[in-house]
Design a protein around this motif. Structure first.
Motif, PDB file in Angstrom:
ATOM      1  N   LEU A  81       0.866  -1.164   0.000  1.00 39.53           N
ATOM      2  CA  LEU A  81       0.000   0.000   0.000  1.00 39.53           C
ATOM      3  C   LEU A  81       0.917   1.234   0.000  1.00 39.53           C
ATOM      4  N   ALA A  82       0.380   2.396  -0.316  1.00 36.83           N
ATOM      5  CA  ALA A  82       1.200   3.619  -0.387  1.00 36.83           C
ATOM      6  C   ALA A  82       2.405   3.395  -1.298  1.00 36.83           C
ATOM      7  N   GLU A  83       2.145   2.764  -2.450  1.00 35.08           N
ATOM      8  CA  GLU A  83       3.210   2.401  -3.381  1.00 35.08           C
ATOM      9  C   GLU A  83       3.966   3.602  -3.942  1.00 35.08           C
ATOM     10  N   ASP A  84       3.357   4.798  -3.874  1.00 37.72           N
ATOM     11  CA  ASP A  84       4.049   5.996  -4.366  1.00 37.72           C
ATOM     12  C   ASP A  84       5.374   6.213  -3.645  1.00 37.72           C
ATOM     13  N   TYR A  85       5.421   5.807  -2.358  1.00 37.67           N
ATOM     14  CA  TYR A  85       6.653   5.948  -1.585  1.00 37.67           C
ATOM     15  C   TYR A  85       7.822   5.229  -2.251  1.00 37.67           C
ATOM     16  N   ALA A 115      -2.258  -1.379  10.129  1.00 38.01           N
ATOM     17  CA  ALA A 115      -0.857  -1.637  10.432  1.00 38.01           C
ATOM     18  C   ALA A 115      -0.065  -1.882   9.153  1.00 38.01           C
ATOM     19  N   LYS A 116      -0.674  -2.534   8.169  1.00 35.29           N
ATOM     20  CA  LYS A 116       0.031  -2.798   6.912  1.00 35.29           C
ATOM     21  C   LYS A 116       0.347  -1.506   6.184  1.00 35.29           C
ATOM     22  N   LEU A 117      -0.621  -0.593   6.113  1.00 36.35           N
ATOM     23  CA  LEU A 117      -0.383   0.689   5.435  1.00 36.35           C
ATOM     24  C   LEU A 117       0.771   1.437   6.100  1.00 36.35           C
ATOM     25  N   ILE A 118       0.746   1.503   7.422  1.00 42.81           N
ATOM     26  CA  ILE A 118       1.790   2.222   8.148  1.00 42.81           C
ATOM     27  C   ILE A 118       3.147   1.554   7.942  1.00 42.81           C
ATOM     28  N   LEU A 150       1.897   3.439  15.098  1.00 39.46           N
ATOM     29  CA  LEU A 150       1.560   2.033  15.337  1.00 39.46           C
ATOM     30  C   LEU A 150       1.025   1.770  16.743  1.00 39.46           C
ATOM     31  N   GLN A 151       0.916   2.787  17.556  1.00 41.51           N
ATOM     32  CA  GLN A 151       0.451   2.578  18.918  1.00 41.51           C
ATOM     33  C   GLN A 151      -0.944   1.935  18.989  1.00 41.51           C
ATOM     34  N   PRO A 152      -1.891   2.304  18.112  1.00 41.41           N
ATOM     35  CA  PRO A 152      -3.186   1.606  18.157  1.00 41.41           C
ATOM     36  C   PRO A 152      -3.070   0.119  17.839  1.00 41.41           C
ATOM     37  N   PHE A 153      -1.943  -0.280  17.244  1.00 37.81           N
ATOM     38  CA  PHE A 153      -1.723  -1.684  16.883  1.00 37.81           C
ATOM     39  C   PHE A 153      -0.565  -2.264  17.699  1.00 37.81           C
ATOM     40  N   ARG A 154      -0.377  -1.744  18.901  1.00 32.93           N
ATOM     41  CA  ARG A 154       0.815  -2.078  19.682  1.00 32.93           C
ATOM     42  C   ARG A 154       0.922  -3.559  20.015  1.00 32.93           C
ATOM     43  N   GLU A 155      -0.184  -4.300  19.976  1.00 35.51           N
ATOM     44  CA  GLU A 155      -0.131  -5.724  20.288  1.00 35.51           C
ATOM     45  C   GLU A 155       0.343  -6.561  19.102  1.00 35.51           C
TER      46      GLU A 155
END
Length: 330
Positions: free
Chosen positions: A182-186, A222-225, A267-272
């Motif tokens: 995702l965010a392949e422009d990067y 989490a994948k996008l980030i 990533l804190q909302p996905f910290r687990e």
């Protein structure tokens, strides 16, 4: 052929007609233009609509393929494109004005232009407003160094997005959008900037960036980030070793450090999840490694806070309310 416009299509039956009509309306009535609809295995009626639009407009070409994601659809379009220049538009977005007319004016003034970069505005409804195209005096010319410097830490006139630019197709020789991200422009725009010699930016907002609540970029995951983080780190490593950017190494290292710390917070909302632990370790390592490197003073202060007062660091950069206050617009 002068220009190919590539439109990846996946389950956008509600928006595709508007998108294509806005593009066709901007094309002069001749054979120097083509619109490539890349149907990426749509499961709604988007594929049938592509065929109908192909029948309706002589400049439209439809390709149906198995689903491979946005990058694969763009790469397919690039392999098929016949134009000397190529541009992209996402199928739920639309052109607000005659960007082709502005591009032609740019070619007259800068016949050696590699990238024509234009403005955009976020839209929240179906209105297609017209914009003023008489901004010749506002155009700004960049070379590869000044463009990348702005891309990193300038006024952010040069963006990482694919769809607010028209490119010389030869820039894509050896360059593709990375599949599976995702965010392949990067993972692509910076490589095109490294190859370009002349970049011209028109600030007029010719592009309508439609804000869908269910779009990938508005639905954080989490994948996008992590994809943004991994592709960002790759770009900084490549750019650090690029000879033309030798004098920008302070900016590059500062942004690498900042990206790592920023990703930790995002990533804190996905910290687990395992990704959070991996980035926490990488962020600590990166901050320690570059603590004595040539980085901006503000970045160095944040590095110290991140290493030795992480709760305070997080509180400061989230503005108390959890909204990221970044060094660089993404």
């Amino acid at each position: 052929m002068l220009l190919s416009i590539i439109i990846p299509v996946y389950n956008v039956e509600k928006y595709l007609g508007r998108c294509v009509r806005s593009v066709v309306a901007a094309l002069p009535d001749d054979t120097e233009y083509e619109v490539l609809l890349i149907d990426d295995g749509s499961t709604d009626s988007s594929g049938e609509l592509c065929d109908a639009l192909c029948d309706q407009y002589s400049c439209v070409v439809t390709v149906h393929k198995a689903n491979g994601g946005l990058s694969d659809a763009r790469n397919t379009g690039l392999r098929m494109a016949k134009g000397k220049y190529v541009g992209f538009i996402d199928s739920d977005d639309f052109w607000l004005g005659n960007v082709v007319e502005a591009f032609q004016s740019c070619l007259q003034k800068y016949p050696d232009v590699d990238i024509f970069h234009f403005g955009y505005q976020e839209t929240y409804d179906d209105e297609q407003e017209k914009v003023d195209t008489s901004h010749v005096e506002d155009w700004e010319k960049f070379d590869k160094v000044s463009a990348f410097q702005d891309y990193l830490c300038g006024e952010h006139q040069i963006t990482r997005m694919a769809w607010d630019k028209i490119y010389k197709r030869s820039l894509f020789e050896g360059v593709e959008y990375p599949r599976g991200y995702l965010a392949e422009d990067y993972g692509c725009t910076y490589r095109l900037l490294m190859k370009a010699e002349v970049i011209v930016r028109d600030p007029a907002p010719y592009y309508g960036y439609f804000q869908r609540g269910d779009s990938i970029m508005r639905t954080k995951s989490a994948k996008l980030i992590m994809d943004e983080y991994q592709l960002g780190c790759l770009s900084f490593r490549e750019c650090y070793d690029f000879p033309a950017y030798r004098n920008l190494r302070t900016e590059i290292v500062s942004d690498l450090v900042y990206l790592t710390m920023k990703t930790y917070v995002r990533l804190q909302p996905f910290r687990e999840q395992p990704e959070a632990a991996a980035v926490r370790k990488a962020a600590t390592h990166t901050c320690r490694k570059h603590l004595l490197s040539h980085t901006f003073f503000r970045t160095k202060v944040l590095q110290v806070l991140f290493l030795f007062a992480r709760p305070l660091y997080t509180w400061i950069i989230t503005g108390k309310g959890g909204t990221w206050v970044g060094q660089k617009a993404s």
